[in-house]
Design an enzyme around this catalytic site. Structure first.
Site, PDB file in Angstrom:
ATOM      1  N   CYS A 181       0.947  -1.097   0.139  1.00  0.00           N
ATOM      2  CA  CYS A 181      -0.071  -0.118  -0.137  1.00  0.00           C
ATOM      3  C   CYS A 181       0.837   1.423   0.010  1.00  0.00           C
ATOM      4  O   CYS A 181       2.263   1.129  -0.023  1.00  0.00           O
ATOM      5  CB  CYS A 181      -0.749   0.151   1.363  1.00  0.00           C
ATOM      6  N   ARG A 200       1.103   1.499  -5.918  1.00  0.00           N
ATOM      7  CA  ARG A 200       1.411   0.606  -4.942  1.00  0.00           C
ATOM      8  C   ARG A 200       0.080   0.050  -4.518  1.00  0.00           C
ATOM      9  O   ARG A 200       0.080  -0.970  -3.368  1.00  0.00           O
ATOM     10  CB  ARG A 200       1.985   1.340  -3.797  1.00  0.00           C
ATOM     11  N   TRP A 222      -3.877  -1.392  -1.064  1.00  0.00           N
ATOM     12  CA  TRP A 222      -3.789  -2.566  -1.850  1.00  0.00           C
ATOM     13  C   TRP A 222      -4.418  -3.791  -0.923  1.00  0.00           C
ATOM     14  O   TRP A 222      -3.627  -4.121  -0.084  1.00  0.00           O
ATOM     15  CB  TRP A 222      -2.642  -2.942  -2.452  1.00  0.00           C
ATOM     16  N   ASN A 277       1.498   0.128   5.876  1.00  0.00           N
ATOM     17  CA  ASN A 277       1.571  -0.629   4.980  1.00  0.00           C
ATOM     18  C   ASN A 277       2.395  -1.820   5.503  1.00  0.00           C
ATOM     19  O   ASN A 277       3.388  -1.581   6.102  1.00  0.00           O
ATOM     20  CB  ASN A 277       2.439   0.263   3.880  1.00  0.00           C
ATOM     21  N   GLY A 278       2.039  -3.019   5.419  1.00  0.00           N
ATOM     22  CA  GLY A 278       2.626  -4.549   5.787  1.00  0.00           C
ATOM     23  C   GLY A 278       1.646  -5.333   6.253  1.00  0.00           C
ATOM     24  O   GLY A 278       0.644  -5.117   5.849  1.00  0.00           O
ATOM     25  N   GLU A 336       8.141 -21.722 -17.909  1.00  0.00           N
ATOM     26  CA  GLU A 336       7.820 -20.562 -17.623  1.00  0.00           C
ATOM     27  C   GLU A 336       9.219 -19.503 -18.132  1.00  0.00           C
ATOM     28  O   GLU A 336       9.173 -18.486 -18.858  1.00  0.00           O
ATOM     29  CB  GLU A 336       7.787 -20.212 -16.133  1.00  0.00           C
ATOM     30  N   LYS A 365       8.937 -16.619 -20.812  1.00  0.00           N
ATOM     31  CA  LYS A 365       9.582 -15.031 -20.553  1.00  0.00           C
ATOM     32  C   LYS A 365      10.401 -14.785 -21.986  1.00  0.00           C
ATOM     33  O   LYS A 365      10.539 -13.448 -22.269  1.00  0.00           O
ATOM     34  CB  LYS A 365      10.502 -14.910 -19.260  1.00  0.00           C
ATOM     35  N   GLU A 398       8.289 -13.905 -24.944  1.00  0.00           N
ATOM     36  CA  GLU A 398       7.280 -12.806 -24.689  1.00  0.00           C
ATOM     37  C   GLU A 398       8.108 -11.378 -24.710  1.00  0.00           C
ATOM     38  O   GLU A 398       7.264 -10.620 -25.127  1.00  0.00           O
ATOM     39  CB  GLU A 398       6.638 -13.011 -23.272  1.00  0.00           C
ATOM     40  N   HIS A 457      12.042 -38.399 -28.160  1.00  0.00           N
ATOM     41  CA  HIS A 457      10.887 -38.839 -29.065  1.00  0.00           C
ATOM     42  C   HIS A 457      10.559 -37.811 -30.173  1.00  0.00           C
ATOM     43  O   HIS A 457       9.414 -37.720 -30.673  1.00  0.00           O
ATOM     44  CB  HIS A 457       9.653 -38.853 -28.082  1.00  0.00           C
ATOM     45  N   LYS A 497      -1.396  -6.073 -20.296  1.00  0.00           N
ATOM     46  CA  LYS A 497      -1.710  -6.854 -18.996  1.00  0.00           C
ATOM     47  C   LYS A 497      -3.162  -6.826 -18.705  1.00  0.00           C
ATOM     48  O   LYS A 497      -3.796  -5.993 -18.848  1.00  0.00           O
ATOM     49  CB  LYS A 497      -1.091  -6.243 -17.638  1.00  0.00           C
TER      50      LYS A 497
END
Ligand code: AGP
Length: 609
Positions: A2, A28, A75, A101-102, A481, A485, A488, A504, A604
């Site tokens: 946050c 944030r 957040w 924040n935390g 993954e 990356k 992308e 194979h 996104k």
């Protein structure tokens, strides 16, 4: 994650400045916003859910009087993104207000204790225990000063916090404290400021004082005073001059959000590991009861599901089926039933294919569980139970920190389920839990020690026409993954598959100098991976391996190698082992002259609230 901001001004009202500074912290979090000021010795509060501009248009944050105040942009982590959960949070009397924040890990115990002595809580947040605890500390010890009451309170908190606290008992001061969440002070001739991050006050001052963990600050018109929380002894620290432009400051001096977010992973992982046990318990109870479990997701989140299928199988002996969101309806739409459980994983909680899979399963009475980074997203609204991944907003289109956060929640979940089912020994569980707690440190070491080397590898292979990414067991997910990356953001065609599949078919592509990335944790697949490396090498492949430190055997077979610290258990290995591959993709994109934050044709998923 946050954003908090507070200021004591020598002249004028604080609220417009708090509002505009919070705007610069909206990266944030943007679920809700709130401001508290002190005017004529009384605290005023305005807050609501929604983005800052929308809330300001509705409740005129700017119009709040008072030259001192604190603000927060949220957040959501504990409690939905609703007005009631918006900061600031107060005590029973409304004389103490806190922005935070935390994550306070022991908030449930503290809340129970306070409720038993008649404190009334209005929100579902962890933060609200703080003002109540200060209030109670003062009630129990009327002789304590306000700062001593804060000190006593802080000593009871477990977890992370950056705090700004005001009280009508001390109407000229803001009290700040820090433990493992960022907090920085700013000063100029017109006032003194506290913020989660430098961009908040950079347009008004570039003189900053960093607060360290375990420190308190008192802000007043006279300036700032620093103290140690432990004994309230004074700390002397002069301001430094920040040379960043505003644009650089939002990215913390990094050239791109992607690299900033890669570097943030030790912190986001630490936050994720503070996950409330209660949610893990609930989710694992549903998984334990399930007859069949589908892990549904797209892209990077699907790779987290693939890794999770190994975790659930190895730790909890629970068979699960990872399915692409785009395939679920075709593949299982007719057979999914009341006996099925869906664990949907999505950073945004909005990905259309994941949501339509969930809706299809829901219509057929399946149980919907989810894991997402965005509390309040569609996915959280359609789920019976959900867990937030605590990674904070991710701005880079390429998912990085949210992937490692997803993996670490899924690992915690698998361990929880394992305990419930009694499938592996307590000793083994204890050891894995301990190793999981060390992962943020491991990731930190990888970034600190391997980044330069990875940059050189990226430059060396930047003109390659195609790459292979190979792993065995759970490292297959890491390979998929790593390959995503690179494709992308660096636009290099890449192929990933379980290394055992080479013979194979795919091995026929290998010719001299063909780069093959092998993911090689020192687990039960190590020996067979060496065999796979040799068969590739024999045909002229260039081996780039990600190995455990001191793995001389694979080192000697590799043209290039990247090392991660020793002793990572197989089931946890995708978390640290993906980090070098994120860096490899990032630096390859740079070497080819591409902007990694803006991959072509991609965006996104956005959250619609
Ligand atoms: C990965 O870097 C991509 N951004 C993409 O594959 C992403 O993971 C996918 O679109 C799923 O998004 P979600 O996690 O928000 O559902």
């Amino acid at each position: 994650m946050c954003g908090i901001f507070g200021c004591v001004l020598c002249e004028g009202n604080a609220a417009p400045l708090i509002r505009s500074s919070l705007k610069r912290l909206e990266y944030r979090g943007y679920d809700s916003v709130g401001i508290a000021t002190i005017f004529n010795g009384k605290i005023l509060v305005r807050k609501d859910q929604g983005k800052i501009d929308d809330v300001n248009a509705l409740i005129d944050l700017d119009g709040m009087p008072g030259s001192l105040g604190i603000g927060h942009t949220r957040w959501a982590t504990h409690g939905a993104p609703l007005k009631i959960n918006s900061h600031p949070h107060g005590d029973c009397t409304g004389e103490i207000m806190v922005v935070h924040n935390g994550i306070i890990e022991n908030f449930s115990e503290l809340k129970n204790e306070l409720e038993n002595i008649d404190h009334t809580f209005v929100s579902k947040t962890d933060t609200e225990v703080i003002p109540h605890l200060i209030e109670q500390t003062l009630k129990d010890n009327p002789k304590l000063s306000f700062i001593e009451a804060i000190q006593q309170t802080l000593k009871r908190l477990e977890g992370s916090y950056a705090l700004a606290i005001i009280s009508s008992k001390e109407p000229d001061k803001i009290f700040c404290a820090r433990n493992e969440s960022p907090l920085v002070l700013g000063i100029n001739g017109k006032g003194v400021y506290c913020a989660s991050d430098i961009p908040a006050f950079l347009p008004i001052t570039n003189k900053a004082v960093m607060l360290n963990n375990g420190e308190l600050a008192i802000l007043s018109k006279k300036g700032y005073e620093l103290k140690r929380i432990q004994d309230l002894s004074s700390v002397q620290r002069d301001p430094i001059t920040i040379e960043w432009t505003s644009e650089m400051a939002v990215k913390h001096g990094y050239p791109h959000f992607m690299i900033k977010e890669i570097h943030e992973q030790p912190e986001t992982l630490r936050n994720t590991l503070r996950m409330q046990d209660h949610y893990l318990d609930l989710l694992s109870t549903f998984l334990d009861r399930a007859n069949e479990v589908f892990l549904v997701a797209c892209g990077t989140s699907y790779h987290a599901c693939l890794a999770a299928s190994y975790m659930f199988s190895k730790l909890a002996f629970l068979p699960t089926y990872p399915v692409y969101g785009s395939e679920f309806v075709e593949q299982h739409g007719k057979s999914v039933s009341i006996d099925s459980t869906i664990l949907a994983v999505s950073q945004s909680g909005e990905t259309a294919d994941t949501i339509s899979s969930v809706c299809c399963a829901q219509q057929r009475a399946a149980t919907i569980l989810s894991l997402t980074n965005v509390i309040g997203s569609t996915l959280t609204r359609v789920s019976r139970v959900y867990i937030g991944t605590q990674a904070g907003p991710e701005i880079g289109v390429a998912a990085t920190k949210t992937f490692t956060s997803q993996l670490s929640v899924l690992a915690q979940l698998a361990l929880k389920l394992s305990k419930k089912r009694g499938k592996i020994s307590q000793d083994e569980i204890d050891c894995l839990e301990e190793k999981l707690l060390q992962i943020p440190e491991t990731v930190d070491t990888i970034v600190k020690t391997q980044e330069e080397k990875i940059k050189a590898i990226a430059n060396k292979y930047k003109d390659a026409k195609v790459f292979f990414f190979l792993g065995r067991g759970i490292s297959t997910a890491t390979a998929y993954e790593g390959r995503l990356k690179l494709m992308e953001i660096a636009y290099i065609p890449a192929i990933a598959f379980p290394a055992g599949e080479s013979k194979h078919g795919p091995i026929s592509l290998i010719e001299n100098g063909f780069p093959v990335v092998f993911i090689c944790p020192k687990d039960e697949t190590h020996k067979t991976v060496i065999g796979n490396i040799m068969e590739m090498k024999a045909r002229g492949a260039h081996i780039i391996s990600v190995i455990e430190q001191g793995d001389e055997e694979i080192k000697s077979l590799s043209e290039d190698y990247i090392e991660v610290p020793k002793g990572i258990p197989s089931v946890l290995s995708p978390i640290p082992f993906i980090v070098p591959l994120q860096l490899l993709a990032y630096y390859t994109a740079l070497a080819k002259g591409y902007n990694p934050d803006m991959p072509r044709n991609l965006a996104k998923s956005v959250t619609v609230k």
